[in-house]
Design an enzyme around this catalytic site. Structure first.
Site, PDB file in Angstrom:
ATOM      1  N   ASN A 113      59.067   3.323  69.412  1.00 43.19           N
ATOM      2  CA  ASN A 113      58.216   2.193  69.042  1.00 43.19           C
ATOM      3  C   ASN A 113      56.878   2.734  68.589  1.00 43.19           C
ATOM      4  O   ASN A 113      56.464   3.826  68.992  1.00 43.19           O
ATOM      5  CB  ASN A 113      57.984   1.283  70.246  1.00 43.19           C
ATOM      6  CG  ASN A 113      59.116   0.315  70.474  1.00 43.19           C
ATOM      7  OD1 ASN A 113      60.266   0.600  70.151  1.00 43.19           O
ATOM      8  ND2 ASN A 113      58.790  -0.823  71.037  1.00 43.19           N
TER       9      ASN A 113
HETATM   10 CA    CA Z   1      60.818  -4.169  73.475  1.00 43.33          CA
END
Ligand code: CA
Ligand code: CTP
Length: 218
Positions: free
Chosen positions: A34
């Site tokens: 991420n």
């Molecule tokens: Ca997530």
């Protein structure tokens, strides 16, 4: 505790903070992750230490310096982060700022040639560290999650608060240019409702949140 100086309201408290991304290896040279600079989590760890807390910062890969007074445990993957969080307990409070990869890949021990990879990855769901802690007998007294959202910010955050067993969710509106930047637009979602903070520097968000945590643990 009556003798604790006003400037050190978290003296004697242990606070666990997670920060940064996790990296989930595809093979020794590739990963999925991420987007996260780690700045907000590191700022929170530093602000808590300034208020006298003993702070354990479980950090995914970042380019940041450890804030003064913070003890840092470096991890790569979500599963390593889950283990490090477990090992750091007990804690009076936990603030889960990390942007944990929702999936991992069954990693190959040797580099895979592009030509042999095909065009699909087989994803496996990662453990939810916040939800696990939220429903654990070792749950910290105050459990704070983060939620980076691009839309329906408050609804999504309130849903996560309930689902994961958190006391507060700090909802971060990332629809603008927040990612990697120095300011954040925050909505604090608690059992009492929603408090929206004006857009401010991540250091100031950290100071404010640390003060709220000190107040809640007092
Ligand atoms: Ca997530
Ligand atoms: N979190 C966690 N473990 C995971 C995923 C998220 O502990 N495997 C934590 C994050 O650190 C954060 C909170 O849960 O404090 C919310 O993360 P977020 O990614 O917004 O929640 P998800 O449940 O993964 O939902 P989404 O589908 O929006 O990604």
């Amino acid at each position: 505790r009556a003798l604790t100086p006003a400037a050190q309201p978290l003296a004697g408290r242990h606070v666990l903070v997670t920060a940064g991304p996790t990296h989930e290896a595809i093979d020794p040279v590739r990963y999925i992750a991420n987007r996260s600079s780690g700045r907000q989590g590191y700022a929170i760890a530093g602000a808590l230490a300034k208020l006298g807390a003993r702070v354990t910062l479980v950090s995914g890969p970042t380019a940041l310096q450890t804030p003064p007074g913070v003890s840092r445990v470096d991890v790569e993957s979500a599963r390593e982060m889950a283990d490090a969080v477990e090992a750091a307990l007990p804690a009076d409070a936990a603030v889960m700022v990390a942007a944990i990869a929702d999936w991992r890949v069954e990693a190959a021990p040797l580099k895979r040639a592009k030509a042999d990879m095909g065009d699909r990855l087989e994803l496996v769901a990662n453990p939810d560290i916040l939800a696990t802690l939220g429903h654990s007998p070792r749950r910290p007294r105050l459990l704070v999650g983060f939620a980076a959202e691009t839309h329906d910010v408050i609804n999504h955050a309130a849903g996560k608060r309930a689902r994961k067993g958190a006391d507060w969710i700090v909802a971060n509106d990332v629809s603008g240019d927040v990612m990697g930047g120095t300011a954040n637009a925050i909505h604090l979602v608690t059992e009492n409702g929603v408090e929206s903070w004006e857009r401010m520097d991540k250091d100031l968000v950290a100071e404010r949140l640390a003060e709220r945590i000190a107040h809640a643990l007092a």
